[in-house]
Design an enzyme around this catalytic site. Structure first.
Site, PDB file in Angstrom:
ATOM      1  CE  LYS A  17      -4.341  -1.641   1.974  1.00 26.12           C
ATOM      2  NZ  LYS A  17      -5.296  -1.540   3.072  1.00 26.12           N
TER       3      LYS A  17
ATOM      4  CE  LYS B 258      -6.729  -8.010  -1.490  1.00 26.53           C
ATOM      5  NZ  LYS B 258      -6.591  -7.514  -0.106  1.00 26.53           N
TER       6      LYS B 258
ATOM      7  CE  LYS C 189     -12.704  -3.215   1.099  1.00 28.07           C
ATOM      8  NZ  LYS C 189     -13.173  -3.299   2.482  1.00 28.07           N
TER       9      LYS C 189
HETATM   10  P1  TYM Z   1     -10.526  -5.566   4.501  1.00 29.93           P
HETATM   11  O1  TYM Z   1     -11.613  -4.560   4.677  1.00 29.93           O
HETATM   12  O2  TYM Z   1      -9.423  -5.262   3.578  1.00 29.93           O
HETATM   13  O3  TYM Z   1     -11.162  -6.922   4.073  1.00 29.93           O
HETATM   14  C1  TYM Z   1     -12.219  -7.496   4.816  1.00 29.93           C
HETATM   15  C2  TYM Z   1     -12.135  -9.007   4.808  1.00 29.93           C
HETATM   16  O4  TYM Z   1     -12.250  -9.489   3.482  1.00 29.93           O
HETATM   17  C3  TYM Z   1     -11.173 -10.370   3.182  1.00 29.93           C
HETATM   18  N1  TYM Z   1     -10.853 -10.234   1.750  1.00 29.93           N
HETATM   19  C4  TYM Z   1     -10.824 -11.271   0.903  1.00 29.93           C
HETATM   20  N2  TYM Z   1     -11.018 -12.589   1.069  1.00 29.93           N
HETATM   21  C5  TYM Z   1     -10.909 -13.385  -0.017  1.00 29.93           C
HETATM   22  N3  TYM Z   1     -10.619 -12.906  -1.268  1.00 29.93           N
HETATM   23  C6  TYM Z   1     -10.408 -11.589  -1.475  1.00 29.93           C
HETATM   24  N4  TYM Z   1     -10.141 -11.137  -2.707  1.00 29.93           N
HETATM   25  C7  TYM Z   1     -10.500 -10.701  -0.363  1.00 29.93           C
HETATM   26  N5  TYM Z   1     -10.363  -9.352  -0.228  1.00 29.93           N
HETATM   27  C8  TYM Z   1     -10.564  -9.095   1.082  1.00 29.93           C
HETATM   28  C9  TYM Z   1     -10.027  -9.901   4.076  1.00 29.93           C
HETATM   29  O5  TYM Z   1      -9.085 -10.925   4.286  1.00 29.93           O
HETATM   30  C10 TYM Z   1     -10.775  -9.532   5.337  1.00 29.93           C
HETATM   31  O6  TYM Z   1     -11.018 -10.678   6.124  1.00 29.93           O
HETATM   32  N6  TYM Z   1      -7.527  -5.218   8.458  1.00 29.93           N
HETATM   33  C11 TYM Z   1      -8.796  -5.752   8.028  1.00 29.93           C
HETATM   34  C12 TYM Z   1      -9.936  -5.261   8.890  1.00 29.93           C
HETATM   35  C13 TYM Z   1      -9.733  -5.495  10.340  1.00 29.93           C
HETATM   36  C14 TYM Z   1      -9.845  -6.720  11.035  1.00 29.93           C
HETATM   37  C15 TYM Z   1      -9.564  -6.411  12.399  1.00 29.93           C
HETATM   38  C16 TYM Z   1     -10.125  -8.023  10.643  1.00 29.93           C
HETATM   39  C17 TYM Z   1      -9.435  -4.519  11.239  1.00 29.93           C
HETATM   40  N7  TYM Z   1      -9.326  -5.079  12.467  1.00 29.93           N
HETATM   41  C18 TYM Z   1      -9.571  -7.400  13.383  1.00 29.93           C
HETATM   42  C19 TYM Z   1     -10.137  -9.009  11.632  1.00 29.93           C
HETATM   43  C20 TYM Z   1      -9.859  -8.694  12.977  1.00 29.93           C
HETATM   44  C21 TYM Z   1      -9.049  -5.296   6.602  1.00 29.93           C
HETATM   45  O7  TYM Z   1      -8.527  -4.344   6.158  1.00 29.93           O
HETATM   46  O8  TYM Z   1      -9.943  -5.994   5.931  1.00 29.93           O
END
Ligand code: TYM
Length: 326
Positions: A111, A192, A195
């Site tokens: 990032k 991947k 978003k």
């Molecule tokens: P974020 O918002 O980037 O993504 C949310 C969840 O979606 C999963 N994900 C995917 N899984 C499969 N294929 C994909 N292409 C894909 N893109 C995204 C991510 O693995 C995630 O589970 N840091 C985290 C948010 C967070 C969090 C936490 C999660 C903050 N604190 C504590 C668990 C526990 C994040 O940015 O997710």
């Protein structure tokens, strides 16, 4: 009862990858676990956000959770920024985290390389994530594979703190299902589905127009072999579609391969598109009801009250252990 916990960032539109990697798993596990699900709006501001879009997307994400079948009677649903203890704990954890550890995080490297000027929040992001988890003594964290490294550092921080100050935090385990842990971009299946990607043709959004979502599946990049076989290295496009189909139908990879033996890619894609259409239609119908409803505020108030009480207790214990007391 063991506790599961996860969060998603309210940045832009939620994708099929987010659904398969995180939301679907929470839905499947909610009957058997004490479930916590939140909106990670503090993580969202690690990169610049428009303030009106951020609050709109936060509310929209709650409606998406509900529309996807996250049951408010079985889940504690809340917004990260409504509870000050996440940031408080994060600071104490930051002071027990090494610069070198955070410098090794691949998501940070990735990032930060995309922005000429990035924030320190982007750098310390995994520590806030550790605080999100450790505040609530969560046992299992359902996420996609891209978050695995952040969960490893969470475990390291919990173990380090426990050693230094005495048993305080539960050491959580990642919960990464065998299929759908990384849904790939439909146009470029070696990256991947994300978003923040700039080619919408490669991404299915949960709120996509159904026709255009079908078109994206039908137009997904494949190969010239005409064999429906799971082989990520040589057939990334087909493997990705197999993953999507497998996750949406709860069939194993080999069951999907058997089902489509001898069929052509067009027939296979049509079946994948049918499953995606089923999911999106269902989610969108319910989303329309929830987004207009006051129930969202009722759920969030309840979640906020409960989690502040719990987090306060844990933070007080931590604070005293590090010597913040008179
Ligand atoms: P974020 O918002 O980037 O993504 C949310 C969840 O979606 C999963 N994900 C995917 N899984 C499969 N294929 C994909 N292409 C894909 N893109 C995204 C991510 O693995 C995630 O589970 N840091 C985290 C948010 C967070 C969090 C936490 C999660 C903050 N604190 C504590 C668990 C526990 C994040 O940015 O997710």
């Amino acid at each position: 009862m063991k506790r599961i916990l996860t969060g998603l960032q309210p940045t832009g539109n939620i994708t099929l990858g987010n659904y398969i990697g995180a939301i679907r798993q929470m839905k499947e596990l909610q009957d058997k676990y004490d479930s916590y699900m939140f909106v990670a709006d503090m993580h969202a501001i690690t990169i610049p956000q428009d303030k009106d879009a951020l609050s709109k997307n936060t509310r929209s994400l709650i409606a998406i959770y509900l529309a996807c079948g996250i049951d408010p009677d079985k889940n504690t649903i809340y917004i990260q920024s409504e509870n000050p203890y996440h940031a408080n704990l994060s600071w104490i954890l930051e002071c027990n985290t090494y610069f070198g550890e955070l410098s090794r995080m691949t998501q940070f490297k990735d990032k930060s390389s995309k922005h000429a000027n990035f924030t320190t929040g982007l750098f310390t992001y995994p520590v806030l994530m550790a605080a999100d988890i450790l505040l609530y003594d969560a046992d299992l964290i359902p996420v996609g594979i891209d978050q695995k490294q952040h969960l490893e550092i969470t475990r390291d921080l919990a173990i380090r703190f426990n050693k230094k100050y005495g048993d305080t935090f539960k050491v959580p385990e990642p919960f990464i299902s065998t299929t759908g842990t990384k849904i790939m971009d439909l146009v470029n299946p070696t990256i991947k589905m994300s978003k923040s990607s700039d080619n919408p043709k490669g991404i299915i959004y949960l709120l996509d127009d159904i026709k255009s979502a079908r078109k994206k599946i039908m137009g997904a990049t494949t190969d010239s072999e005409m064999i429906i076989k799971y082989d990520v290295e040589n057939k990334p496009g087909i493997s990705n579609l197999i993953n999507i189909y497998s996750a949406l139908t709860n069939k194993s990879i080999s069951e999907v391969e058997d089902e489509f033996k001898g069929k052509n890619y067009g027939e296979f894609k049509k079946c994948v598109a049918d499953e995606v259409e089923k999911l999106l239609t269902n989610v969108q119908e319910k989303y329309k009801e929830y987004i207009e409803s006051d129930i969202i505020d009722v759920i969030l108030d309840k979640g906020m009250e409960k989690t502040i009480k719990e987090a306060e207790k844990k933070y007080k214990e931590v604070k005293e252990k590090v010597g913040f007391k008179r």
